[in-house]
Design a protein around this motif. Structure first.
Motif, PDB file in Angstrom:
ATOM      1  N   LEU A 157       0.826  -1.206   0.000  1.00 53.81           N
ATOM      2  CA  LEU A 157       0.000   0.000   0.000  1.00 53.81           C
ATOM      3  C   LEU A 157       0.863   1.260   0.000  1.00 53.81           C
ATOM      4  N   GLN A 158       1.914   1.244   0.807  1.00 55.56           N
ATOM      5  CA  GLN A 158       2.782   2.419   0.895  1.00 55.56           C
ATOM      6  C   GLN A 158       3.382   2.782  -0.461  1.00 55.56           C
ATOM      7  N   GLU A 159       3.688   1.769  -1.246  1.00 56.55           N
ATOM      8  CA  GLU A 159       4.315   1.998  -2.550  1.00 56.55           C
ATOM      9  C   GLU A 159       3.290   2.221  -3.658  1.00 56.55           C
ATOM     10  N   SER A 160       2.004   2.140  -3.335  1.00 52.36           N
ATOM     11  CA  SER A 160       0.961   2.264  -4.350  1.00 52.36           C
ATOM     12  C   SER A 160       0.518   3.709  -4.514  1.00 52.36           C
ATOM     13  N   ALA A 161      -0.302   3.925  -5.543  1.00 51.15           N
ATOM     14  CA  ALA A 161      -0.868   5.253  -5.800  1.00 51.15           C
ATOM     15  C   ALA A 161      -2.300   5.355  -5.294  1.00 51.15           C
ATOM     16  N   TYR A 162      -2.767   4.375  -4.555  1.00 50.77           N
ATOM     17  CA  TYR A 162      -4.144   4.391  -4.062  1.00 50.77           C
ATOM     18  C   TYR A 162      -4.363   5.611  -3.169  1.00 50.77           C
ATOM     19  N   PRO A 163      -5.373   6.451  -3.423  1.00 51.00           N
ATOM     20  CA  PRO A 163      -5.520   7.715  -2.691  1.00 51.00           C
ATOM     21  C   PRO A 163      -5.855   7.558  -1.210  1.00 51.00           C
ATOM     22  N   PHE A 164      -6.420   6.401  -0.838  1.00 51.19           N
ATOM     23  CA  PHE A 164      -6.803   6.197   0.571  1.00 51.19           C
ATOM     24  C   PHE A 164      -5.895   5.180   1.262  1.00 51.19           C
ATOM     25  N   LYS A 165      -4.658   5.083   0.789  1.00 49.75           N
ATOM     26  CA  LYS A 165      -3.762   4.060   1.331  1.00 49.75           C
ATOM     27  C   LYS A 165      -3.435   4.294   2.808  1.00 49.75           C
ATOM     28  N   ARG A 166      -3.358   5.531   3.233  1.00 56.15           N
ATOM     29  CA  ARG A 166      -3.044   5.795   4.644  1.00 56.15           C
ATOM     30  C   ARG A 166      -4.157   5.281   5.556  1.00 56.15           C
ATOM     31  N   GLU A 167      -5.404   5.421   5.123  1.00 58.66           N
ATOM     32  CA  GLU A 167      -6.527   4.915   5.912  1.00 58.66           C
ATOM     33  C   GLU A 167      -6.468   3.391   6.008  1.00 58.66           C
ATOM     34  N   MET A 168      -6.133   2.735   4.898  1.00 56.33           N
ATOM     35  CA  MET A 168      -6.012   1.280   4.922  1.00 56.33           C
ATOM     36  C   MET A 168      -4.866   0.838   5.818  1.00 56.33           C
ATOM     37  N   ILE A 169      -3.745   1.557   5.752  1.00 64.15           N
ATOM     38  CA  ILE A 169      -2.587   1.209   6.596  1.00 64.15           C
ATOM     39  C   ILE A 169      -2.956   1.356   8.069  1.00 64.15           C
ATOM     40  N   ARG A 170      -3.696   2.404   8.413  1.00 65.42           N
ATOM     41  CA  ARG A 170      -4.134   2.577   9.808  1.00 65.42           C
ATOM     42  C   ARG A 170      -5.002   1.403  10.265  1.00 65.42           C
ATOM     43  N   ASN A 171      -5.860   0.934   9.382  1.00 64.09           N
ATOM     44  CA  ASN A 171      -6.706  -0.206   9.729  1.00 64.09           C
ATOM     45  C   ASN A 171      -5.871  -1.460   9.980  1.00 64.09           C
ATOM     46  N   ILE A 172      -4.856  -1.684   9.159  1.00 64.79           N
ATOM     47  CA  ILE A 172      -3.995  -2.854   9.348  1.00 64.79           C
ATOM     48  C   ILE A 172      -3.177  -2.711  10.630  1.00 64.79           C
ATOM     49  N   LEU A 173      -2.730  -1.492  10.928  1.00 68.69           N
ATOM     50  CA  LEU A 173      -2.011  -1.258  12.180  1.00 68.69           C
ATOM     51  C   LEU A 173      -2.875  -1.628  13.380  1.00 68.69           C
ATOM     52  N   GLN A 174      -4.142  -1.248  13.331  1.00 68.01           N
ATOM     53  CA  GLN A 174      -5.039  -1.606  14.424  1.00 68.01           C
ATOM     54  C   GLN A 174      -5.200  -3.120  14.534  1.00 68.01           C
TER      55      GLN A 174
END
Length: 314
Positions: A157-174
């Protein structure tokens, strides 16, 4: 010379590891949410022994003897099997992993990146936020494989261009935080989450006092009565509720936290015994000496001679 314990910032971390400092940190070092994930496949030298102003979660996949050592507060924890490591920012820590170890993931992020996402009762149950908990959770091969997928997905996700990647990363962190709590509870057989506002407020007040960074900034809340006054409850009620939900008395919890901080200061600073005593709220060094020996079996000076880490490693 001013006597303080150094705390490594994210900018200093990037500089120490020879990486380019991201633009968001250079322009907004305190207010911008920052996240990064790395997969290390080469030898890692021993990291400096210090506190940090950021959170870090590591996944170690090595097995067998001599696969690494985590120095955490006054403890040396051998990493002899797959594990996930949650290091609390205020706890001085260092990790050393031999060059023959397997690859390992790590994620690090600052408080603004995750602020408001993790409820207080969940924070109390996680070693990432509660310094009193054991930071290492052992993993089976199946658990390691599942958690590896989380880290790999965050990297993708970090390396992708997906505009909501930070939100997805936060969900995985949780998910990672909850996995750590769930697996630790499974291994210890102890309840993980305390859903009582008074108990959570007590622990929040307790943790706000730490780390102790200077002899000139001494602890102020040292007794159950001090906490009860700030929480606007009778001390007997506070003691009863804390004991019911944690299994320990309020006084015991305070003592354990103070003694843990005393060990860290004695081991990792060049402060003299009197300075450590004053920093921990003791009026007289002799009272601190008696207190420390009561809980550890040795005097502060004896402990320092046995465990002292040179200040150069801070």
């Amino acid at each position: 010379m001013e006597k303080t314990i150094p705390t490594e910032s994210l900018i200093q971390y990037y500089q120490r590891t020879g990486q380019e400092v991201p633009a968001d940190l250079l322009h907004h070092p305190a207010g911008t949410g920052h996240f990064n994930v790395r997969l290390a496949v080469t030898a890692t030298r021993k990291t400096p022994f210090n506190r940090r102003d950021y959170f870090k979660i590591c996944l170690s996949s090595g097995t067998g003897k001599n696969k690494g050592t985590l120095v955490y507060h006054d403890k040396e924890i051998q990493l002899q099997q797959p594990c996930i490591i949650f290091t609390h920012p205020s706890v001085p820590a260092s990790i050393e992993i031999p060059c023959h170890s397997a690859s390992r993931y790590s994620v690090f992020f600052n408080k603004p990146f995750i602020e408001g996402l993790v409820p207080p009762d969940v924070q109390y149950a996680s070693p990432l936020f509660n310094a009193a908990l054991h930071p290492v959770v052992a993993l089976t091969e199946e658990e390691k494989s599942r958690l590896t997928m989380y880290f790999a997905e965050m990297q993708s996700l970090q390396e992708s261009a997906y505009p909501f990647k930070r939100e997805m990363i936060r969900n995985i962190l949780q998910l990672l935080i909850h996995e750590g709590i769930r697996l630790q509870q499974k291994q210890t057989g102890q309840p993980a989450v305390i859903r009582d506002r008074l108990v959570n407020d007590f622990f929040a007040l307790l943790n706000l006092q730490f780390p102790v960074d200077s002899p000139d900034s001494s602890l102020k809340l040292l007794t159950p009565a001090h906490f009860a006054d700030l929480l606007h409850v009778h001390v007997n009620h506070l003691n009863s509720v804390v004991k019911k939900h944690s299994g320990k008395t309020t006084r015991t919890i305070i003592h354990e936290r103070v003694v843990a901080e005393a060990r860290a200061l004695l081991r990792n600073t060049n402060w003299n015994i009197a300075e450590v005593a004053y920093a921990l709220g003791f009026e007289y060094p002799s009272h601190f000496n008696k207190y420390f020996k009561q809980f550890t079996g040795v005097s502060p000076q004896e402990f320092r001679q046995q465990k002292m880490t040179p200040a150069a490693h801070l």
